[in-house]
Design an enzyme around this catalytic site. Structure first.
Site, PDB file in Angstrom:
ATOM      1  N   GLU A 193     -47.431  51.386 -38.289  1.00  0.00           N
ATOM      2  CA  GLU A 193     -47.859  52.791 -38.190  1.00  0.00           C
ATOM      3  C   GLU A 193     -49.153  52.764 -37.394  1.00  0.00           C
ATOM      4  O   GLU A 193     -50.146  52.226 -37.874  1.00  0.00           O
ATOM      5  CB  GLU A 193     -48.154  53.370 -39.579  1.00  0.00           C
TER       6      GLU A 193
ATOM      7  N   CYS B 189     -53.999  60.352 -39.871  1.00  0.00           N
ATOM      8  CA  CYS B 189     -53.067  59.912 -38.830  1.00  0.00           C
ATOM      9  C   CYS B 189     -52.136  61.038 -38.389  1.00  0.00           C
ATOM     10  O   CYS B 189     -51.616  61.017 -37.285  1.00  0.00           O
ATOM     11  CB  CYS B 189     -52.269  58.729 -39.330  1.00  0.00           C
TER      12      CYS B 189
HETATM   13  P1  NAP Z   1     -57.767  48.899 -37.316  1.00  0.00           P
HETATM   14  O1  NAP Z   1     -59.091  48.497 -36.820  1.00  0.00           O
HETATM   15  O2  NAP Z   1     -56.576  48.610 -36.471  1.00  0.00           O
HETATM   16  O3  NAP Z   1     -57.601  48.170 -38.737  1.00  0.00           O
HETATM   17  C1  NAP Z   1     -56.474  48.370 -39.541  1.00  0.00           C
HETATM   18  C2  NAP Z   1     -56.363  47.210 -40.518  1.00  0.00           C
HETATM   19  O4  NAP Z   1     -56.062  46.009 -39.813  1.00  0.00           O
HETATM   20  C3  NAP Z   1     -57.655  46.932 -41.290  1.00  0.00           C
HETATM   21  O5  NAP Z   1     -57.334  46.543 -42.599  1.00  0.00           O
HETATM   22  C4  NAP Z   1     -58.251  45.762 -40.507  1.00  0.00           C
HETATM   23  O6  NAP Z   1     -59.137  44.999 -41.265  1.00  0.00           O
HETATM   24  C5  NAP Z   1     -56.998  44.992 -40.192  1.00  0.00           C
HETATM   25  N1  NAP Z   1     -57.108  44.040 -39.111  1.00  0.00           N
HETATM   26  C6  NAP Z   1     -57.958  44.067 -38.048  1.00  0.00           C
HETATM   27  N2  NAP Z   1     -57.714  43.006 -37.245  1.00  0.00           N
HETATM   28  C7  NAP Z   1     -56.710  42.297 -37.824  1.00  0.00           C
HETATM   29  C8  NAP Z   1     -56.024  41.101 -37.485  1.00  0.00           C
HETATM   30  N3  NAP Z   1     -56.312  40.422 -36.372  1.00  0.00           N
HETATM   31  N4  NAP Z   1     -55.072  40.655 -38.307  1.00  0.00           N
HETATM   32  C9  NAP Z   1     -54.746  41.339 -39.432  1.00  0.00           C
HETATM   33  N5  NAP Z   1     -55.360  42.475 -39.799  1.00  0.00           N
HETATM   34  C10 NAP Z   1     -56.326  42.956 -39.006  1.00  0.00           C
HETATM   35  O7  NAP Z   1     -57.681  50.413 -37.666  1.00  0.00           O
HETATM   36  P2  NAP Z   1     -58.659  51.291 -38.552  1.00  0.00           P
HETATM   37  O8  NAP Z   1     -59.978  51.350 -37.856  1.00  0.00           O
HETATM   38  O9  NAP Z   1     -58.639  50.881 -39.979  1.00  0.00           O
HETATM   39  O10 NAP Z   1     -57.893  52.668 -38.467  1.00  0.00           O
HETATM   40  C11 NAP Z   1     -58.026  53.503 -37.364  1.00  0.00           C
HETATM   41  C12 NAP Z   1     -56.757  53.671 -36.586  1.00  0.00           C
HETATM   42  O11 NAP Z   1     -55.601  53.643 -37.406  1.00  0.00           O
HETATM   43  C13 NAP Z   1     -56.782  55.000 -35.930  1.00  0.00           C
HETATM   44  O12 NAP Z   1     -56.797  54.779 -34.558  1.00  0.00           O
HETATM   45  C14 NAP Z   1     -55.511  55.695 -36.356  1.00  0.00           C
HETATM   46  O13 NAP Z   1     -54.838  56.207 -35.269  1.00  0.00           O
HETATM   47  C15 NAP Z   1     -54.686  54.648 -37.009  1.00  0.00           C
HETATM   48  N6  NAP Z   1     -54.035  55.161 -38.219  1.00  0.00           N
HETATM   49  C16 NAP Z   1     -52.692  55.340 -38.217  1.00  0.00           C
HETATM   50  C17 NAP Z   1     -52.051  55.787 -39.350  1.00  0.00           C
HETATM   51  C18 NAP Z   1     -50.545  55.968 -39.421  1.00  0.00           C
HETATM   52  O14 NAP Z   1     -49.995  56.182 -40.504  1.00  0.00           O
HETATM   53  N7  NAP Z   1     -49.836  55.901 -38.330  1.00  0.00           N
HETATM   54  C19 NAP Z   1     -52.782  56.047 -40.495  1.00  0.00           C
HETATM   55  C20 NAP Z   1     -54.148  55.854 -40.456  1.00  0.00           C
HETATM   56  C21 NAP Z   1     -54.760  55.387 -39.311  1.00  0.00           C
HETATM   57  P3  NAP Z   1     -60.721  45.290 -41.238  1.00  0.00           P
HETATM   58  O15 NAP Z   1     -60.917  46.674 -41.699  1.00  0.00           O
HETATM   59  O16 NAP Z   1     -61.224  44.265 -42.171  1.00  0.00           O
HETATM   60  O17 NAP Z   1     -61.139  45.084 -39.824  1.00  0.00           O
END
Ligand code: NAP
Length: 541
Positions: A279, A318
């Protein structure tokens, strides 16, 4: 796990003090049935309203291979031994635990995540509501453990030798990597489905707001409702978590598209063809039909729902609408109505009276939104911008306009994850409206407002291939919809293309991700007896 110098920890100590402005809290992971604190470089969590550090977390040195093994070998068998009804009862008990601690959880959500009470409820009540919905499904599925898919298929001429599709729980672990914006709901909506299907869960929340997730896990563990190994929690960075996934495991990820690409191409995920659900970003659209009169019920439904998406959770949802398509003849009225409503919205500290928009959840989100607003401003007209406090992680809510349609730079490519949207004018035709929605490259939800069955139907079905969900707003249902921004457990959540290509929830459909569909070819008589002994459920239950 604790032999390599890692500290065992009880996360509850100091919880109230820290919440009330006491010492910094050190957050711990729950792995192999124990609380354990990681070592190495720590990351800090902050009070989103003031920017003060309130907690820290590290994940170095944790034995994640052993944690996944424990989940597979201890949690999996325990869950698979339970019937759907028993797993459902467990989900209901977990929902009850959240509900019983609701006020405390809302307070923590406000402190760490910067949510207003309403925004906190959206997350926390969404978590207990989703658990309860899947509890109800478990009760309905009853005393079975596996599912049939469809009727027996004839293989050749014989009525006796048949093919029957069946779903059995996968024997691995469900790894859930969540985004920062729903620390409660994100945990619960993924876990509820995996548990009901019979898979143990290792949850890794987005670090910036992970304290709330940790507190829920702590309450669940203390309640003693979950079998050993059914839930593990990894706090802080993911470390080498994905290095240890195997062919029976599932990874469900919510977050940004860049992280999604890293996970998709991770060596172990690729090597074992690990089942993956993504997602990611989504440029959700809202389309106003040319038949809608200013001041009509459908008009107000549209205006209210756009304003709600722009303000709720500081736009960090999202499913929030980012692009608003409006016929040229109606655009001045729309901009006036939206700016009118938005001008009355107060941005400020979540607990303060009258505040509707709190801060962004973290400094990095604040920076990302500020940079996104600059890029939007470079290609669109800024038609309204609100004020915001200078301290903490606040951002200024903003409304943009563009008359350049498909040629508007940035708008169709990049999701600005904050309280902002862009009004795009179009000629009122169903074709152009559909093309504008499609230009987002695939989204979680598109919303169409029209009382004209021909025009509305053309756009709704035209945008369906580009959307996980389509919300059709119209006169007779103007006061009956929770709005396009609300994800419901019985409807699918996910979308094609840019939105990640995944699908979660959707009632019973969600279970299939955590189960293996197998076509069994056999003597129908033998199979019926084997299924009766194993506890199989018919297709229609
Ligand atoms: P993110 O930076 O991509 O992080 C998401 C998750 O992935 C966090 O738990 C992060 O951990 C983890 N992560 C980061 N690097 C990783 C790696 N190399 N391997 C495994 N896990 C890793 O996103 P975010 O800042 O939390 O959320 C923002 C984005 O999510 C927005 O752009 C939004 O569009 C999207 N979003 C989408 C939905 C949906 O349902 N489609 C819902 C909510 C948000 P850390 O936090 O420890 O870095």
């Amino acid at each position: 796990m604790v032999s390599n110098g890692l500290r065992r920890a009880m996360p509850s100590s100091g919880y109230s003090d820290a919440l009330n402005g006491g010492e910094m809290q050190t957050l711990s992971s729950y792995l192999e049935g124990r609380w354990v604190t990681g070592e190495g470089a720590a990351r800090q969590l902050h009070d989103a309203t003031t920017g003060e550090p309130i907690a820290s977390v590290a994940s170095g040195g944790l034995d994640l291979s052993a944690a996944l093994r424990h989940a597979r070998e201890v949690g999996g068998p325990a869950l698979r031994a339970m019937t759907f009804a028993q797993r459902g009862a467990m989900l209901e008990a977990l929902a009850g635990v959240i509900h019983a601690h609701r006020d405390e959880l809302l307070e923590l959500s406000a402190r760490n995540g910067g949510t207003t009470r309403g925004d906190g409820k959206f997350d926390v009540d969404g978590a207990s509501g989703t658990l309860s919905w899947y509890a109800y499904l478990g009760k309905k599925l009853g005393d079975a453990r596996i599912l049939l898919d469809g009727e027996p298929e004839r293989v050749l001429r014989s009525k006796r030798f048949v093919g029957q599709h069946v779903y059995t729980p996968r024997r691995g672990v469900a790894v859930h990597i969540n985004a920062f914006n729903f620390p409660a709901w994100g945990l619960a909506e993924k876990a509820a489905v995996a548990w009901l299907a019979g898979m143990p869960v290792v949850a890794k929340p987005g670090t910036a707001t992970a304290w709330l997730t940790q507190r829920i896990v702590e309450l669940w563990v203390d309640a003693g409702v979950l079998p050993d190994g059914a839930l593990s929690l990894l706090m802080g960075g993911a470390g080498d978590l994905l290095d240890h996934v195997g062919p029976q495991d599932c990874v469900a990820f919510t977050g940004g598209s860049e992280t999604a690409a890293r996970i998709r191409s991770h060596a172990a995920v690729v090597a074992h063809n690990v089942r993956l659900n993504i997602e990611a970003d989504s440029l959700n659209a809202s389309v106003l039909g040319p038949d809608i009169e200013v001041g009509s019920d459908t008009w107000f439904m549209f205006v209210n729902q756009v304003v709600r998406d722009l303000t709720q959770k500081c736009g960090q949802k999202c499913t929030a609408v980012r692009r608003v398509m409006v016929p040229t003849a109606l655009v001045d009225d729309v901009v006036e109505a939206l700016t009118d409503r938005l001008s009355g919205v107060t941005v400020g500290a979540p607990g303060d009276k009258g505040v509707e928009i709190g801060p962004a959840a973290s400094a990095s989100q604040q920076r990302a939104v500020a940079s996104g607003l600059e890029q939007l401003a470079a290609g669109c007209e800024l038609v309204w911008q609100g004020e915001a406090p200078a301290q903490g992680y606040f951002v200024r809510p903003s409304l943009f306009r563009s008359d350049k349609g498909l040629d508007t730079p940035f708008v169709h490519e990049h999701e600005v994850f904050g309280p902002c949207a862009t009004v795009l004018t179009y000629d009122g035709s169903a074709e152009v409206a559909t093309a504008l929605v499609a230009a987002g490259g695939g989204g979680l939800v598109a919303s169409v407002y029209s009382d004209d069955p021909a025009w509305g139907g053309q756009v709704v079905l035209g945008v369906a291939p580009y959307s996980g969900r389509v919300h059709w707003g119209s006169r007779k249902v103007h006061d009956q919809s929770p709005g396009p921004g609300t994800v419901l457990p019985n409807l699918v959540h996910g979308g094609p293309g840019k939105a990640g290509g995944g699908e979660e929830l959707g009632g019973r459909r969600g279970l299939h991700f955590y189960m293996q569909r197998t076509a069994i070819q056999a003597d129908k008589g033998l199979l019926d007896r084997a299924f009766a002994a194993a506890g199989v459920l018919g297709d229609e239950a």
